[in-house]
Motif scaffolding. Structure first.
Motif, short mmCIF file in Angstrom:
data_model
loop_
_atom_site.label_atom_id
_atom_site.label_comp_id
_atom_site.label_asym_id
_atom_site.label_seq_id
_atom_site.Cartn_x
_atom_site.Cartn_y
_atom_site.Cartn_z
N TYR A 356 -10.67 35.39 -43.88
CA TYR A 356 -11.47 34.50 -44.50
C TYR A 356 -11.30 33.27 -43.87
N PRO A 357 -10.36 32.65 -43.76
CA PRO A 357 -10.11 30.97 -43.41
C PRO A 357 -11.03 30.95 -42.02
N TRP A 358 -11.05 32.11 -41.14
CA TRP A 358 -11.88 31.93 -39.91
C TRP A 358 -13.39 31.83 -40.38
N GLN A 359 -13.67 32.42 -41.44
CA GLN A 359 -15.20 32.53 -41.65
C GLN A 359 -15.51 31.27 -42.29
N ALA A 360 -16.32 30.34 -41.59
CA ALA A 360 -16.93 28.96 -42.00
C ALA A 360 -18.09 29.09 -43.08
N GLU A 361 -18.85 30.51 -42.87
CA GLU A 361 -19.96 30.61 -43.73
C GLU A 361 -19.70 31.85 -44.53
N ASP A 362 -20.46 31.61 -45.72
CA ASP A 362 -20.21 32.60 -46.99
C ASP A 362 -21.66 32.81 -47.63
N VAL A 363 -21.39 33.78 -48.47
CA VAL A 363 -22.74 34.04 -49.25
C VAL A 363 -22.55 33.84 -50.59
N LEU A 364 -21.42 32.99 -51.14
CA LEU A 364 -21.02 32.98 -52.46
C LEU A 364 -21.45 31.37 -52.74
N GLY A 384 -16.19 38.69 -60.28
CA GLY A 384 -15.91 37.30 -60.67
C GLY A 384 -16.37 36.07 -59.77
N VAL A 385 -17.57 36.47 -58.90
CA VAL A 385 -17.97 35.89 -57.81
C VAL A 385 -19.66 35.78 -58.04
N GLU A 386 -20.36 34.78 -57.60
CA GLU A 386 -21.65 34.57 -57.83
C GLU A 386 -22.18 34.72 -56.16
N LEU A 387 -23.41 35.42 -56.17
CA LEU A 387 -24.04 35.25 -54.92
C LEU A 387 -25.00 34.27 -54.78
N ASP A 388 -24.99 33.55 -53.68
CA ASP A 388 -25.78 32.34 -53.42
C ASP A 388 -26.94 32.97 -52.56
N ARG A 389 -28.33 32.89 -53.15
CA ARG A 389 -29.30 33.68 -52.56
C ARG A 389 -29.84 32.69 -51.39
N GLU A 390 -29.74 31.42 -51.41
CA GLU A 390 -30.10 30.73 -50.39
C GLU A 390 -29.52 30.91 -49.15
N LYS A 391 -28.05 31.02 -49.28
CA LYS A 391 -27.33 31.02 -47.98
C LYS A 391 -27.47 32.66 -47.66
N ALA A 393 -30.23 34.36 -47.88
CA ALA A 393 -31.56 34.51 -47.07
C ALA A 393 -31.49 33.74 -45.70
N PHE A 394 -30.72 32.69 -45.61
CA PHE A 394 -30.43 32.10 -44.40
C PHE A 394 -29.77 33.02 -43.25
N LEU A 395 -28.76 33.54 -43.66
CA LEU A 395 -27.89 34.65 -42.90
C LEU A 395 -28.93 35.63 -42.54
N HIS A 396 -29.77 36.19 -43.47
CA HIS A 396 -30.46 37.32 -43.28
C HIS A 396 -31.44 36.96 -42.19
N ARG A 397 -32.17 35.75 -42.29
CA ARG A 397 -33.17 35.28 -41.21
C ARG A 397 -32.58 35.19 -40.01
N ARG A 398 -31.25 35.07 -39.78
CA ARG A 398 -30.73 34.96 -38.55
C ARG A 398 -30.38 36.42 -37.96
N TRP A 399 -30.21 37.29 -38.68
CA TRP A 399 -30.38 38.73 -38.31
C TRP A 399 -31.82 38.95 -37.95
N LEU A 400 -32.62 38.56 -38.70
CA LEU A 400 -34.20 39.15 -38.29
C LEU A 400 -34.42 38.77 -36.93
#
Length: 430
Positions: A356-364, A384-391, A393-400
């Motif tokens: 996890y410390p290596w991952q600069a991006e997250d969806v929370l 006990g965590v909450e999804l950030d839908r903007e983040k 969507a951003f990472l999904h657009r990169r996949w697309l």
């Protein structure tokens, strides 16, 4: 009255930035695929899970998701029966190596378990939210309030090859002992980690012995681990164990396969750990009866979820085998799930691995934090965590937007950008 019928399942494949971390097969690509799973019930409760996002997982997850609709959220045992009903493309798994986990040959059964894991976590998250309980309570209750993690050290380049689109970080290169020690100090300062694991199998064994010795000198008495992912022969494994036996907490998968590990274990007193030769229940008998491993690194993405992880821990306890936790490139959803299940394991005597410390991006909406190398067990409903839908969507657009070259992790392909002659090394490599 709650209506826990699953009415909708959302699958969101994403690409997440990944640093140029080295292993015996090559180097991480600039982006790695993950899959975010959401289940929605008739009363509007949503649960979230996470697993591997490579094409072979996604192709299985899609029909699985369709079959899940109309079923009860609490029917967790039924997830495995449902997965068995979904056909697996044999061409994708026959003789294929699971590059992401570096755990040997990928089978249809292992593929199904990894897909089920994401759905099981999502169902547990939703069930916890519906009942107002944290996931650890659904697993029987926690036995600790926080979970210790280990710094995961990697040999790495300062950046991905020139001209490759990527996200930059400020960690710098680590290809020699002094740089590995500097990396470890940064992990200690930023996150408070008190134990250190080095991903090996990258350089000749003597160079990696020197790096571990440098770590032992810089952090006297701290638990140290070395993991060459089965890159060594039995003879090399024994030599390294002799050289480092006075400083290693354990040596992880020095040789490939249970017979080789058993031979190493028979001839050294250094404990051996694995996330390669014991990744399913069927593999336990041979490894334990041959005393090939003394520590199993559990991983709910491998074993089919959190409840199976708990069962694995119970089997290990019966055989007197230690338990820790394996990690692959993951986001906060998985770290939360890992923390919940680790909190319920009574005999967790080794710090868990985490990327996890290596991952600069997250969806929370808020990243999980390490204090003194530990993560507090979440007490909110579900994970006990909450999804950030903007983040998301951003990472999904990169996949697309990807042309398909990054939708399947391939460390050898990433290495060939720098070294066109690179091929996955034969094992044993040394």
């Amino acid at each position: 009255m709650l209506d826990l019928t699953i009415t909708e399942v959302r699958l969101t494949p994403i690409l997440v930035a990944d640093p140029p971390l080295l292993n015996t097969q090559g180097v991480h690509q600039p982006y790695t695929p993950r899959l975010v799973v959401e289940v929605v019930t008739a009363d509007g409760t949503t649960g979230v899970g996470e697993t591997y996002g490579d094409t072979k997982y996604l192709e299985l997850a899609r029909p699985f998701a369709e079959r899940l609709k109309g079923r009860q959220l609490s029917d967790l045992n039924g997830l495995f029966t449902l997965a068995d009903e979904v056909a697996v493309d044999a061409s994708r798994v026959e003789d294929a190596v699971d590059v992401g986990g570096l755990r040997g040959v990928q089978t249809a059964g292992k593929l199904r378990l990894s897909v089920v894991s994401g759905f099981e976590v999502a169902c547990l998250d939703a069930l916890g939210k519906a009942l107002g309980l944290p996931v650890h309570a659904l697993l029987g209750g926690k036995v600790r309030d926080s979970v210790e993690y280990s710094a995961y050290l990697f040999y790495r380049w300062a950046a991905h090859p020139a001209g490759v689109p990527c996200e930059q970080d400020d960690w710098g290169a680590a290809v020699e002992p002094a740089q590995v020690v500097a990396q470890a100090r940064r992990f200690e300062e930023r996150y408070g980690f008190t134990s250190f694991k080095l991903k090996g199998g990258v350089f000749p064994p003597d160079e990696e012995i020197a790096a571990v010795r440098a770590l032992a000198g810089a952090f006297p008495g701290r638990p140290l681990r070395l993991d060459p992912n089965g890159a060594w022969s039995v003879a090399t494994s024994l030599r390294v164990a002799q050289e480092l036996g006075d400083v290693l907490e354990y040596l992880e998968d020095p040789a490939l396969g249970t017979p080789a590990m058993a031979e190493v274990a028979r001839r050294t007193g250094v404990p051996l750990a694995t996330n390669m030769c014991v990744t399913t229940f069927a593999e336990i008998r041979e490894a334990f009866t041959k005393d090939a491993v003394q520590v199993v690194l559990c991983d709910h993405h491998y074993w089919g979820g959190l409840r199976n992880t708990g069962q694995l821990a119970a089997v290990c306890r019966a055989f007197g085998v230690g338990v820790s936790m394996h990690s692959n490139t993951h986001l906060g959803i998985s770290l939360a799930a890992m923390t919940h299940v680790a909190a319920t394991v009574p005999d967790l005597h080794h710090a868990c691995d985490t990327h996890y410390p290596w991952q600069a991006e997250d969806v929370l909406t808020e990243r999980l934090t390490f204090t003194g190398g530990r993560v507090a067990v979440p007490e909110g409903p579900g994970l006990g965590v909450e999804l950030d839908r903007e983040k998301l969507a951003f990472l999904h657009r990169r996949w697309l937007a990807d042309d398909g070259s990054l939708r399947d992790r391939d460390d050898a392909a990433a290495m060939r950008i720098t070294d066109p002659q690179w091929t996955t090394p034969a094992v044993p490599r040394w």
